[in-house]
Structures are given as structure tokens and as C-alpha cells.
Design a protein around this motif. Sequence first.
Motif, short mmCIF file in Angstrom:
data_model
loop_
_atom_site.label_atom_id
_atom_site.label_comp_id
_atom_site.label_asym_id
_atom_site.label_seq_id
_atom_site.Cartn_x
_atom_site.Cartn_y
_atom_site.Cartn_z
N ILE A 106 0.96 -0.86 0.76
CA ILE A 106 -0.11 -0.33 -0.41
C ILE A 106 0.60 1.13 -0.10
O ILE A 106 1.57 1.54 0.61
CB ILE A 106 -0.85 -0.13 0.86
N THR A 107 0.39 1.63 -0.72
CA THR A 107 1.41 3.83 -0.63
C THR A 107 0.04 4.39 -0.82
O THR A 107 -1.18 4.51 -1.22
CB THR A 107 1.83 3.32 -2.39
N ILE A 108 -0.04 5.41 0.75
CA ILE A 108 -0.96 6.61 0.84
C ILE A 108 0.47 7.66 0.16
O ILE A 108 0.91 8.09 1.02
CB ILE A 108 -1.60 6.35 2.03
N THR A 109 -0.71 8.72 -0.97
CA THR A 109 0.28 9.20 -1.04
C THR A 109 -0.52 10.52 -2.09
O THR A 109 -1.71 10.91 -1.87
CB THR A 109 1.41 9.03 -2.07
N ASN A 110 -0.23 12.50 -1.68
CA ASN A 110 -1.10 13.03 -1.98
C ASN A 110 0.14 13.27 -3.68
O ASN A 110 -0.39 14.54 -4.28
CB ASN A 110 -0.65 13.88 -1.47
N ASP A 111 1.38 12.90 -3.62
CA ASP A 111 1.74 13.27 -4.78
C ASP A 111 1.76 13.57 -6.17
O ASP A 111 1.53 12.05 -6.27
CB ASP A 111 3.29 12.62 -4.12
N GLY A 112 1.57 13.72 -6.99
CA GLY A 112 1.42 13.50 -8.62
C GLY A 112 2.40 12.64 -9.01
O GLY A 112 0.93 11.53 -9.56
N ALA A 113 3.17 12.86 -9.15
CA ALA A 113 4.14 11.93 -10.10
C ALA A 113 4.15 10.33 -9.62
O ALA A 113 4.01 9.33 -10.49
CB ALA A 113 5.20 12.37 -10.12
N THR A 114 3.97 10.20 -7.78
CA THR A 114 4.02 9.13 -7.74
C THR A 114 2.64 8.39 -7.64
O THR A 114 2.68 7.21 -8.18
CB THR A 114 4.59 9.03 -5.78
N GLY A 133 10.51 19.62 -9.80
CA GLY A 133 9.80 19.31 -8.65
C GLY A 133 8.84 19.05 -7.84
O GLY A 133 8.23 18.23 -7.14
N ASP A 134 8.54 20.28 -8.46
CA ASP A 134 7.12 20.21 -8.18
C ASP A 134 5.79 20.87 -8.93
O ASP A 134 5.89 21.37 -9.87
CB ASP A 134 6.94 21.94 -6.44
N GLY A 135 4.60 20.67 -8.75
CA GLY A 135 3.56 21.25 -9.99
C GLY A 135 3.38 20.55 -10.74
O GLY A 135 2.48 20.26 -11.85
N THR A 136 3.16 18.98 -10.15
CA THR A 136 2.83 17.80 -11.06
C THR A 136 1.71 17.75 -11.66
O THR A 136 1.17 17.40 -13.16
CB THR A 136 3.91 16.76 -10.96
N LYS A 137 0.87 17.99 -10.18
CA LYS A 137 -0.82 17.60 -11.02
C LYS A 137 -1.13 18.72 -11.16
O LYS A 137 -1.72 18.85 -12.39
CB LYS A 137 -1.54 18.09 -9.46
N ARG A 138 -0.86 20.28 -11.35
CA ARG A 138 -0.94 21.15 -11.99
C ARG A 138 -1.13 21.49 -13.31
O ARG A 138 -1.78 21.39 -14.24
CB ARG A 138 -0.03 22.22 -11.52
N ALA A 139 0.33 20.71 -14.08
CA ALA A 139 0.75 19.82 -14.99
C ALA A 139 -0.17 19.23 -15.90
O ALA A 139 -0.88 19.36 -16.70
CB ALA A 139 2.19 19.76 -15.54
N VAL A 140 -0.76 18.27 -15.26
CA VAL A 140 -1.97 17.35 -15.42
C VAL A 140 -3.14 18.13 -16.18
O VAL A 140 -3.76 17.42 -16.63
CB VAL A 140 -1.56 15.75 -14.92
#
Length: 539
Positions: free
Chosen positions: A63-71, A98-105
Motif C-alpha cells: 500500500i502507498t498512501i500519497t498526495n504526490d502527483g508523479a507517484t 520538482g513541484d507542480g506535477t498535478k497542476r501540469a496534468v
Amino acid sequence: MAARPIESMGVPVVILKEGSSRTYGREALRSNMMAARAVAEVLRTTFGPKGMDKMLVDSLGDITITNDGATILDKMDLQHPAAKLLVQISKGQDEEVGDGTKRAVIFAGELLKQAEDLLNKDVHPTIIIQGYKKALERALEKINEVAEAIDPTDKEKLKRIALTSLASKGVQEAREYFAEIAVEAVDTIKEKRGDKWYVDLDYVQIVKKHGGSLKDTKLVKGVILDKEVVHPGMPKRVENAKIAVLDTPLEIEKPELDAEIRITSPEQLKLLLEEKEEILRKKVEKLKEVGANVVITQKGIDEVAQYYLAKNGILAVRRVKRSDLEKVARATGARIISNIEDLTPEDLGEAQLVEERKVGDDKMVFIEGAKNPRAVSILVRGGFERIVDEAERSLRDALSAVADAVKAGKIVGAGGAPEVELALDLREFARKVGGKEQLAVEAFARALEGVVMALVENAGLDPVEKLMQLRAKHSNGCKHCGVDVYTGEIVDMVEKGNFEAVAVPANAIKSGTEAATLILRIDDIVVAGKKEEEKEKKP
Ligand SMILES: Nc1ncnc2c1ncn2[C@@H]1O[C@H](COP(=O)(O)OP(=O)(O)O)[C@@H](O)[C@H]1O
Ligand SMILES: [Mg+2]
């Protein structure tokens, strides 16, 4: 859809292998757009400080619990080629800023949603692509114009940037503390060349050990080696350390070839062993002579050498990873030595303290108070492994955000401020563009606002109402007005101290546009058939 034969004078010509599939034209485009938008939809609810986390379970049950877009995208193991494309874009954003991955998608998804409407109005994909490109160029110019300069050495401001990045992460109880660590780490490794600042985050080592709490996370101005001191007779603590950094073993290497040594009497064996001992003793002697009291090597140290080192009061660590070895060298000012005979006192590194400490159930060697701490380490602690993993991801985002700000020295407000400002400008710009491309530029502006709406929605606020208020504020000249997702108020985010490095939104807008235009350009999907053997393997 099966391979469609092309007819030539009544004779069908098949160019694809049996089992291949092909989708053309609008159908291909729609399929790609749908897949990409579905990916963006997945990330939408996790976006922003009030975004939710995802729980991902892999095929082995991990299990991975995350908020990180790339992950999230990485662990979802997506199948559709267009979806995979978006995953690559998010990885690119992750590597670059390094940041802003969700924003890009999410932005790419919004651009495609807008493109769909335009396609329905019979605007050709080429026109949409051209319009989006013009809009992007303009937006990047404009965002750099609205950005405010900051002093890259102003730690208070840098801390605000780290806090903004950490706002969306599951490490809230240690947020302030993590922000301080990120700022201190970047501040320590930054370098000025000419009048520009450089930050190489490869010199921030992150070591994870579960146990303790997030607040036990610690920044070390030096290096942490996940290794023990090699021999129990050696000192566990050396102050004013003089460190020899080696990439050569302290053992007699076995001959490479199948060489054979014939020993015919016990005396000969004794001689041979004595000779080996003598070689190793001399090497240790040399280390002692130049003044080394700590030895770090990438290779092995055999028992005889360990014994001599211990006898001379030298602390030694063996089989250190090359990358860690380089960090030790950089932090302590040591030169990596391949031949002990060449060692001189100038080659040794310096640190105030080298010490083996117990962390959780393991022992680690800390090299602290380095002479020129151009490399730092962060020991991340936390209740259990999943928390430690997410803490690491959060810290990496914060480190990147701060590094981006130091490098570019420019910031913009959080909470949708740059997006709304750019949309306002683009609407005006669209009129100058004219023709059908104007529609695409306007669509680009709406897509930017779509990102802001996702942020507002996740905070449980009314997106349409907030967008109207934001537009009004920006029309009245408040360039940095954004939504404070905690209070729902529209405020000048820069004044309030909620800002981020301009590279984060700028790059997200750029990579989002690249992804969307890449997808819009495809009008044919050919999927090769599975090879016979692969088919058979499948149950
Ligand atoms: N205090 C805040 N108020 C409003 N928005 C914020 C605040 N702090 C951060 N944000 C916004 O959150 C967004 C980033 O959310 P995040 O979940 O980290 O996604 P990403 O993966 O794109 O970085 C940005 O739009 C940023 O402006
Ligand atoms: Mg973020």
C-alpha cells in the motif's frame, strides 16, 4: 477496430500484420483525449492544500498512501498510450522543477476539454495547436513580468515558499519544521557563480528510518552513512576528524586469473601470510603517517587491516556507495584516493565529528560539522514506513520549490493568482490574434481558470462565485490576488506570504500545453498485435 485494407483498383492491400489494430482520424483523437482527461480527472481531487490523498495498492498488496502527483500516476500503471504520455509529462515536470506535477496534468486535461468544444465547432486541430502555442508564448512572457523579485538569501521568504509547497502534504504537524529544514538545506548547498545562484539537489542526501516521529527528522551538515564502524575495537567517536576517502580496498586482492601458487612447506605458507600482513600493515602505517583518523572506503577492508586500523585508533567504514563516497569527499573537502601510496595530508577531508549512532535498530555513521558543508543529509523519521515515504516525497517537493526560488529569484502568489492574471491578459491578447486562432487563445485562458476551479472546488467553495470575484480583483489591478483556501477569502497572496517560485506554475503551464498539443496532433493509432509466444503465455 481491425486493420482496414486500402483498396487499389479493387484489390485490397493489407499493410499491417494480423492482430494489429488501427484507429484513425477523429476517432483516434477522441480516444486519446478521453484517456488523457480521465487521468487529469483522477488527480483533480488531490489538488491543492485541501486536496485528498490516494491509497494505491499494487499487485503484491503493498500500500502507498500519497498526495504526490508523479507517484500516484506512476503507481497506477496506466495502459492507454495517451494516458502514459501524461505520466511522462508529469515525470518531466517532477524532474525539472520538482513541484507542480498535478497542476501540469490538470491543465493538460483542461486544455483538452476546451479543445473538444472547439472540435465540435469545426475548428481544425492544427488551428487549435497554433492558437495554444501563441497563448503559451504570451503566457510565459507575462508570468515572468508579473513575478516579484526576491532576495535568494532571505530565509524568511524562502520558508514561506516551502510552507506553500508543504501545504498540500500529509505532514501537517511537522510542516513548520520541515520548511525550516528545506530552507537550511538549500541555503547550505547553494553556490554563487558570477551573479547567478546554483543549487544542485543531488547534494542533499535523504536517509529514511522509520521509528520516532516526524519531528525527530534531522538535518545534518555533512553526510550520513547507513553503515557501521567495521571493527568493534575501533573508536565510535572521533572529534576533529581527518578523513581519508578511498576507492581502493584494504585487502589483498585475489589474483584475477587462475594463478596458482604452490606451497610445499609450512615455512613457505608462514612467509606468504607474513608478507600479506606486511603489505596491509604498511598501508595502515601510511594512513597513520599522513594523519588520518577516519577511513571511508568504497571497497572492502579485511580482518588483518581492520585489526591494524583499530590498533592505531582509526575509525573505518567499508563498502560505502560511490554516490555517498562522493558526498563525503565534497562535504569534507577530501580527494578520493585510488592508491594509498600517493596519499598526502592535503588529500584528507575534515569534519568536526565522525560518530556511529544508533538510529532505531540500526547503526549509522554521522559525519558532521564538515569543513565546507556543500553537501547535507536529512535523516527522515516517522511512526511507520508509509509515513516516512510520504515525508520524503513532501520534503523533496519543498526542497525543489525552494531551490527554484533561489535559482530564479522570482515568485508569484499561490491560490490561482498567476492563472487568473494570465487569463485576463490572454483574453485581451486573443483579440489581436483574431480569426479562428482567437478562439483557441480564449480556450487557453478558460483552461487556466479551470485549474483554479479545481483548487477552489476541493476547498468546498463555490468555484463560479470565486472565479467571478477573482476576475474582478485582477481587473482592478490586484496581480497577486488568489483564493485563500482556508478562509475562502480573496487576498493579495504575495502580501500575505503565500507564494511560490515562478518556475512551478510557469513550467506546469508549459508542460501541460506540450502534452495537450502532442495529443491533438495524433490522428492515427496503430497498435501492433501481440507476438505468438506472448499470446500463448497468457492463460
Ligand atoms: N494557502 C494556500 N491557499 C491557496 N492555494 C494554495 C495555498 N498553498 C498552496 N496553494 C496552491 O496549491 C496548488 C498546489 O497544490 P499541490 O497539491 O501541491 O499540487 P502540485 O502537484 O501541482 O504541486 C497551487 O496551485 C498552489 O498555489
Ligand atoms: Mg505541490
